[in-house]
Design an enzyme around this catalytic site. Sequence first.
Site, mmCIF file in Angstrom:
data_model
loop_
_atom_site.group_PDB
_atom_site.id
_atom_site.type_symbol
_atom_site.label_atom_id
_atom_site.label_comp_id
_atom_site.label_asym_id
_atom_site.label_seq_id
_atom_site.Cartn_x
_atom_site.Cartn_y
_atom_site.Cartn_z
ATOM 1 C CB VAL A 146 -11.265 -4.021 8.330
ATOM 2 C CG1 VAL A 146 -11.027 -3.051 9.354
ATOM 3 C CG2 VAL A 146 -10.045 -4.694 8.274
ATOM 4 C CG ASP B 63 5.150 -4.324 2.326
ATOM 5 O OD1 ASP B 63 5.639 -3.735 1.247
ATOM 6 O OD2 ASP B 63 4.069 -4.629 2.225
ATOM 7 C CG LEU C 22 -13.458 0.547 8.519
ATOM 8 C CD1 LEU C 22 -12.618 0.932 9.725
ATOM 9 C CD2 LEU C 22 -14.132 2.051 8.195
ATOM 10 N N GLY C 23 -13.183 -2.419 5.243
ATOM 11 C CA GLY C 23 -12.391 -3.110 4.044
ATOM 12 C C GLY C 23 -12.876 -4.499 4.085
ATOM 13 C CG ASN D 287 1.905 -1.242 4.215
ATOM 14 O OD1 ASN D 287 0.849 -1.572 3.788
ATOM 15 N ND2 ASN D 287 2.751 -2.233 3.754
ATOM 16 C CE LYS E 57 2.841 -2.111 0.205
ATOM 17 N NZ LYS E 57 2.500 -2.982 -0.775
#
Length: 464
Positions: free
Chosen positions: A64, A177, A56-57, A182, A179
């Site tokens: 991930v 954080d 996934l990442g 996230n 945004k």
Amino acid sequence: MAGVFDIDLESEEVSDTELCCRRSSGQTEEVELTSESVNRDSERVGPDCFELLTVLGKGAYGKVFQVRKVQGSQTGKIFAMKVLRKAKIVCNAKDTAHTRAEREILEKVRHPFIVDLLYAFQTGGKLYLILECLSGGELFMQLEKEGIFMEDTACFYLGEITMALGHLHSNGIIYRDLKPENIMLCQQGHIKLTDFGLSKESIHDGSITHTFCGTIEYMAPEILTRSGHNRAVDWWSLGALMHDMLTGSPPFTAENRKKTIDKILKCKVNLPPYLTADARDMIKKLLKKNPAQRLGSGKGDAADIQKHPFFRHTSWEELLNKRVEPPYKPQLHSEEDVSQFDTRFTRQTPVDSPDDSRLSHSAELAFAGFSFVAPSVLESLKEGFSFEPRSRHIRRHNSSPRTPISPLKFSPAGPFKSSMDGEPDLFSPTSPPAARPPVPLENGAASQPIKTPSRNKKKKDHRR
């Protein structure tokens, strides 16, 4: 804190098989402390309990994966597995602290709109976080697709985010954080906050902290001026996010970071005429440069925001219990559907490469207390448990690169306790690459902390 044993880091020897003495009827009995004797009722998990399905990442420190549990409780369930290499993390103090803080907070908080941590464990060379798999992808991607949100759509997402932030604040945690990158969407379309590496604990009424951190376009003025801040910074970020949702960009952007900061500190927010009076009023009250005047800064915190007329049609009880239909439901064909993730990663062969590296004794102590099994999973061992667009032009054509400011500092004061105050400021002028911009490091290098899912973007002018 459940599942964490504090270890005296000043002692010269700490062993998993350390012996303790137990007195019984005037006699002393030696009992060997092992994972089997201490955690008799706990489920013991490791990498072999999970089948890798999809990448996934991917970042500088690990990957991930989408995984399926193949052993023990919840066999057959789909999760996201975040794998980090210890050797690379401990090389940088901020990355160690980032991991420590995220792990600590994910265990502490439980809320419908915050990502769930199910398991955490480690091997000799790696750390593993098993999280719920949020198949809907990032809210950022939905914003990219839509361009801007209609006010009723924004109201839904902002309502769920407000409740999540309120829950964090009630536990003395400021997020710092907020945004679109996230904010993830679950399979049903509800939001989940992720990534708690910049969060700060123990900030209650009257408490302030001075850490310089966040993402420039969403950072409150009091963070930029280093004058001390509290939970009101999250409400500034909510105002910036609301502006982003309804207009296509945050309220203050420029061609470079310095000019963006100057705008945040000096300029008034300009709002387009198509916004309703309630939306305009809420944005202005959230973006008050003086935190004492900002909506949500009082003792009422989230409750004061929930009372604003912009939310006059919102039933908070219905929203909290997920009985309000989300405006967008991801089109997923199965639990394993990864269509909302970047194909650059999902096309890769999922391999958790072996890592036989061994850390020094002192470095290993940095990860003491990492292992964790969620209380809900432990209960399931006894009782059984189960989990259950309009076409618009692409936006963000005139925005500046988003700048993550990561101030994290590792302190070996205690196993897995975040220590984020008193650390040096971090502000790197390096330009971001076309993909996901880097998190600056002290030595000028760039790291790519992995997320669930990846936050790499294809467009060169995407902000971070």
